[in-house]
Design a protein around this motif. Structure first.
Motif, PDB file in Angstrom:
ATOM      1  N   TYR A   1       0.830  -1.201   0.000  1.00  0.00           N
ATOM      2  CA  TYR A   1       0.000   0.000   0.000  1.00  0.00           C
ATOM      3  C   TYR A   1       0.869   1.257   0.000  1.00  0.00           C
ATOM      4  CZ  TYR A   1      -3.543  -3.312   1.660  1.00  0.00           C
ATOM      5  OH  TYR A   1      -4.391  -4.382   1.780  1.00  0.00           O
ATOM      6  N   VAL A   2       0.320   2.336  -0.553  1.00  0.00           N
ATOM      7  CA  VAL A   2       0.964   3.651  -0.506  1.00  0.00           C
ATOM      8  C   VAL A   2      -0.027   4.622   0.121  1.00  0.00           C
ATOM      9  CG1 VAL A   2       1.952   5.561  -1.829  1.00  0.00           C
ATOM     10  CG2 VAL A   2       2.369   3.193  -2.550  1.00  0.00           C
ATOM     11  N   VAL A   3       0.417   5.308   1.165  1.00  0.00           N
ATOM     12  CA  VAL A   3      -0.420   6.292   1.861  1.00  0.00           C
ATOM     13  C   VAL A   3       0.283   7.643   1.803  1.00  0.00           C
ATOM     14  CG1 VAL A   3      -1.320   7.032   4.109  1.00  0.00           C
ATOM     15  CG2 VAL A   3      -1.509   4.629   3.402  1.00  0.00           C
ATOM     16  N   GLU A   4      -0.395   8.642   1.260  1.00  0.00           N
ATOM     17  CA  GLU A   4       0.183   9.984   1.205  1.00  0.00           C
ATOM     18  C   GLU A   4      -0.034  10.686   2.538  1.00  0.00           C
ATOM     19  OE1 GLU A   4      -1.114  14.002  -0.963  1.00  0.00           O
ATOM     20  OE2 GLU A   4      -0.302  12.533  -2.383  1.00  0.00           O
ATOM     21  N   ASN A   5       1.026  11.244   3.073  1.00  0.00           N
ATOM     22  CA  ASN A   5       0.914  11.969   4.342  1.00  0.00           C
ATOM     23  C   ASN A   5       0.717  13.456   4.070  1.00  0.00           C
ATOM     24  OD1 ASN A   5       0.878  12.560   7.057  1.00  0.00           O
ATOM     25  ND2 ASN A   5       3.107  12.579   7.270  1.00  0.00           N
ATOM     26  N   ASP A   6      -0.459  13.783   3.543  1.00  0.00           N
ATOM     27  CA  ASP A   6      -0.802  15.186   3.313  1.00  0.00           C
ATOM     28  C   ASP A   6      -1.321  15.819   4.592  1.00  0.00           C
ATOM     29  OD1 ASP A   6      -2.957  13.485   3.247  1.00  0.00           O
ATOM     30  OD2 ASP A   6      -3.882  14.352   1.466  1.00  0.00           O
ATOM     31  N   GLU A   7      -2.209  15.098   5.283  1.00  0.00           N
ATOM     32  CA  GLU A   7      -2.727  15.511   6.585  1.00  0.00           C
ATOM     33  C   GLU A   7      -2.601  14.313   7.513  1.00  0.00           C
ATOM     34  OE1 GLU A   7      -3.734  18.446   7.473  1.00  0.00           O
ATOM     35  OE2 GLU A   7      -3.821  19.446   5.509  1.00  0.00           O
ATOM     36  N   ILE A   8      -2.104  14.533   8.716  1.00  0.00           N
ATOM     37  CA  ILE A   8      -1.835  13.422   9.630  1.00  0.00           C
ATOM     38  C   ILE A   8      -3.084  12.596   9.900  1.00  0.00           C
ATOM     39  CG2 ILE A   8      -1.130  12.800  11.973  1.00  0.00           C
ATOM     40  CD1 ILE A   8       0.721  15.255  11.899  1.00  0.00           C
ATOM     41  N   HIS A   9      -4.213  13.253  10.174  1.00  0.00           N
ATOM     42  CA  HIS A   9      -5.421  12.500  10.514  1.00  0.00           C
ATOM     43  C   HIS A   9      -5.926  11.686   9.326  1.00  0.00           C
ATOM     44  CE1 HIS A   9      -7.378  15.973   8.594  1.00  0.00           C
ATOM     45  NE2 HIS A   9      -8.466  15.218   8.474  1.00  0.00           N
ATOM     46  N   LEU A  10      -5.729  12.182   8.114  1.00  0.00           N
ATOM     47  CA  LEU A  10      -6.149  11.433   6.934  1.00  0.00           C
ATOM     48  C   LEU A  10      -5.243  10.229   6.712  1.00  0.00           C
ATOM     49  CD1 LEU A  10      -6.998  14.311   4.429  1.00  0.00           C
ATOM     50  CD2 LEU A  10      -8.595  12.874   5.738  1.00  0.00           C
ATOM     51  N   ALA A  11      -3.951  10.414   6.922  1.00  0.00           N
ATOM     52  CA  ALA A  11      -3.015   9.296   6.785  1.00  0.00           C
ATOM     53  C   ALA A  11      -3.358   8.198   7.793  1.00  0.00           C
ATOM     54  CB  ALA A  11      -1.578   9.777   6.981  1.00  0.00           C
ATOM     55  N   CYS A  12      -3.698   8.596   9.012  1.00  0.00           N
ATOM     56  CA  CYS A  12      -4.065   7.621  10.040  1.00  0.00           C
ATOM     57  C   CYS A  12      -5.340   6.871   9.673  1.00  0.00           C
ATOM     58  CB  CYS A  12      -4.240   8.320  11.391  1.00  0.00           C
ATOM     59  SG  CYS A  12      -2.693   8.880  12.125  1.00  0.00           S
ATOM     60  N   GLU A  13      -6.316   7.579   9.124  1.00  0.00           N
ATOM     61  CA  GLU A  13      -7.565   6.933   8.712  1.00  0.00           C
ATOM     62  C   GLU A  13      -7.298   5.883   7.633  1.00  0.00           C
ATOM     63  OE1 GLU A  13     -10.305   9.900   7.439  1.00  0.00           O
ATOM     64  OE2 GLU A  13     -10.603  10.746   9.446  1.00  0.00           O
ATOM     65  N   ARG A  14      -6.424   6.210   6.681  1.00  0.00           N
ATOM     66  CA  ARG A  14      -6.109   5.274   5.600  1.00  0.00           C
ATOM     67  C   ARG A  14      -5.407   4.035   6.138  1.00  0.00           C
ATOM     68  NH1 ARG A  14      -3.864  10.627   2.749  1.00  0.00           N
ATOM     69  NH2 ARG A  14      -5.854  11.438   1.956  1.00  0.00           N
ATOM     70  N   ILE A  15      -4.459   4.228   7.052  1.00  0.00           N
ATOM     71  CA  ILE A  15      -3.734   3.085   7.615  1.00  0.00           C
ATOM     72  C   ILE A  15      -4.665   2.218   8.452  1.00  0.00           C
ATOM     73  CG2 ILE A  15      -1.873   2.401   9.171  1.00  0.00           C
ATOM     74  CD1 ILE A  15      -0.376   4.944   8.215  1.00  0.00           C
ATOM     75  N   THR A  16      -5.552   2.848   9.217  1.00  0.00           N
ATOM     76  CA  THR A  16      -6.524   2.100  10.015  1.00  0.00           C
ATOM     77  C   THR A  16      -7.417   1.245   9.118  1.00  0.00           C
ATOM     78  OG1 THR A  16      -6.563   3.817  11.725  1.00  0.00           O
ATOM     79  CG2 THR A  16      -8.425   2.293  11.660  1.00  0.00           C
ATOM     80  N   SER A  17      -7.833   1.790   7.989  1.00  0.00           N
ATOM     81  CA  SER A  17      -8.665   1.041   7.038  1.00  0.00           C
ATOM     82  C   SER A  17      -7.896  -0.149   6.471  1.00  0.00           C
ATOM     83  CB  SER A  17      -9.121   1.960   5.897  1.00  0.00           C
ATOM     84  OG  SER A  17      -9.954   2.988   6.383  1.00  0.00           O
ATOM     85  N   ILE A  18      -6.613   0.039   6.224  1.00  0.00           N
ATOM     86  CA  ILE A  18      -5.773  -1.042   5.697  1.00  0.00           C
ATOM     87  C   ILE A  18      -5.688  -2.187   6.704  1.00  0.00           C
ATOM     88  CG2 ILE A  18      -3.378  -1.664   5.138  1.00  0.00           C
ATOM     89  CD1 ILE A  18      -3.158   1.175   3.869  1.00  0.00           C
ATOM     90  N   VAL A  19      -5.443  -1.851   7.971  1.00  0.00           N
ATOM     91  CA  VAL A  19      -5.338  -2.886   9.012  1.00  0.00           C
ATOM     92  C   VAL A  19      -6.651  -3.649   9.144  1.00  0.00           C
ATOM     93  CG1 VAL A  19      -4.969  -3.303  11.480  1.00  0.00           C
ATOM     94  CG2 VAL A  19      -3.549  -1.628  10.272  1.00  0.00           C
ATOM     95  N   THR A  20      -7.774  -2.920   9.141  1.00  0.00           N
ATOM     96  CA  THR A  20      -9.088  -3.563   9.238  1.00  0.00           C
ATOM     97  C   THR A  20      -9.320  -4.513   8.073  1.00  0.00           C
ATOM     98  OG1 THR A  20     -10.014  -1.643  10.391  1.00  0.00           O
ATOM     99  CG2 THR A  20     -11.577  -3.157   9.349  1.00  0.00           C
ATOM    100  N   ALA A  21      -9.006  -4.061   6.863  1.00  0.00           N
ATOM    101  CA  ALA A  21      -9.198  -4.890   5.675  1.00  0.00           C
ATOM    102  C   ALA A  21      -8.310  -6.131   5.713  1.00  0.00           C
ATOM    103  CB  ALA A  21      -8.907  -4.070   4.419  1.00  0.00           C
ATOM    104  N   GLU A  22      -7.074  -5.977   6.172  1.00  0.00           N
ATOM    105  CA  GLU A  22      -6.160  -7.116   6.217  1.00  0.00           C
ATOM    106  C   GLU A  22      -6.643  -8.185   7.186  1.00  0.00           C
ATOM    107  OE1 GLU A  22      -3.380  -8.090   4.664  1.00  0.00           O
ATOM    108  OE2 GLU A  22      -3.456  -6.440   3.221  1.00  0.00           O
ATOM    109  N   HIS A  23      -7.286  -7.772   8.267  1.00  0.00           N
ATOM    110  CA  HIS A  23      -7.822  -8.757   9.216  1.00  0.00           C
ATOM    111  C   HIS A  23      -9.028  -9.494   8.647  1.00  0.00           C
ATOM    112  CE1 HIS A  23      -5.543  -8.719  12.907  1.00  0.00           C
ATOM    113  NE2 HIS A  23      -5.451  -7.401  12.864  1.00  0.00           N
TER     114      HIS A  23
END
Length: 205
Positions: free
Chosen positions: A166-188
Motif C-alpha cells: 500500500y501507498v499512503v500519502e501523508n498530506d494531513e496526519i489525521h487522513l493518513a491515520c484513517e487510511r492506515i486504520t482502514s488497511i489494518v481492518t481490511a487485512e484482518h
C-alpha cells in the motif's frame, strides 16, 4: 474475525515524511490495538526523545555486537547511523495474536519482507519533494549536506515503492491515520487469514 497470529504491519518511507508523527497519532486511537516494536539506533536522540520509548539508543559497538549475535530482524545504515529491529520481541508478540507495528527505514523494510512476506507493508509518501524538503529543513537539526543526502535518498526510496502493498500519502496526519486504520481492518478480513477459523467452526458442528 481476527486470525490467531497477529499481523506484522510495517510503515516506512523517506526520512522527513512524518513516519514518527503518524505512528504516534495511530497509537492514540483507542480502537486500533497495536504493539509498537521499538527500533535500535546509533543516532543521537532528538529533543524530547526518550531511550526505551522512542528508540533504544546504542553505540556503534553495541549495535555491531547485536548484528553478530543475530539479535536483529533487520538492520540498515542510513546517513551514517545504524537502525535495527529486535527479532525476539516481534516473533513473541505475533505468536500471542497481537499486531506488531514497525516504523523503519526503507532498507530495513525490504529486509523484513524477505523474512516475513506475510506482513503488511505500507509506504508513507510525501505530497511532493518540495514539501519533504520543507519538513526536513523545519526540524532545524540537519546540516545542508545532510538535507541534500536525505533528498537524494528519498528519490531512490520512492522508486522502491513497488515492493510495498500500500501507498499512503501523508498530506494531513489525521487522513493518513484513517487510511492506515482502514488497511489494518481490511487485512484482518482477508480470506487467507480467517479461513482456518471458519473451517474449524463448520467441522465442529
Amino acid at each position: 474475525m481476527r486470525s490467531e497470529r497477529g499481523l506484522l504491519i510495517v510503515l516506512s518511507g523517506p526520512s522527513g515524511v512524518g513516519k514518527g508523527t503518524v505512528r504516534k497519532a495511530l497509537f492514540e486511537q483507542e480502537d486500533l490495538a497495536l504493539q509498537y516494536s521499538i527500533s535500535v539506533t546509533t543516532r543521537k536522540p532528538r529533543e524530547g526523545e526518550v531511550d526505551g520509548v522512542d528508540y533504544f539508543f546504542r553505540t556503534r559497538e553495541e549495535f555491531e555486537d547485536m548484528i553478530r549475535s543475530e539479535k536483529l530482524l533487520e538492520w540498515a545504515e542510513f546517513v551514517g547511523n545504524y537502525y535495527g529491529t529486535p527479532v525476539d520481541y516481534v516473533e513473541q508478540t505475533l505468536q500471542e495474536g497481537k499486531d506488531v507495528f514497525l516504523e523503519i527505514e526503507v532498507q530495513g523494510a525490504l529486509q523484513v519482507k524477505k523474512a516475513f512476506p506475510e506482513g503488511v507493508f505500507v509506504f508513507l509518501a510525501p505530497p511532493s519533494l518540495s514539501e519533504l524538503k520543507s519538513r526536513i529543513v523545519g526540524r532545524g537539526t540537519e546540516t545542508e549536506e545532510v538535507i541534500q543526502n536525505r533528498l537524494r535518498m528519498a528519490k531512490e526510496e520512492i522508486d522502491l515503492m513497488d515492493a510495498y502493498d500500500y501507498v499512503v500519502e501523508n498530506d494531513e496526519i489525521h487522513l493518513a491515520c484513517e487510511r492506515i486504520t482502514s488497511i489494518v481492518t481490511a487485512e484482518h478480513c482477508r480470506r487467507d487469514r480467517v479461513a482456518k477459523y471458519y473451517k474449524q467452526m463448520t467441522e465442529a458442528e
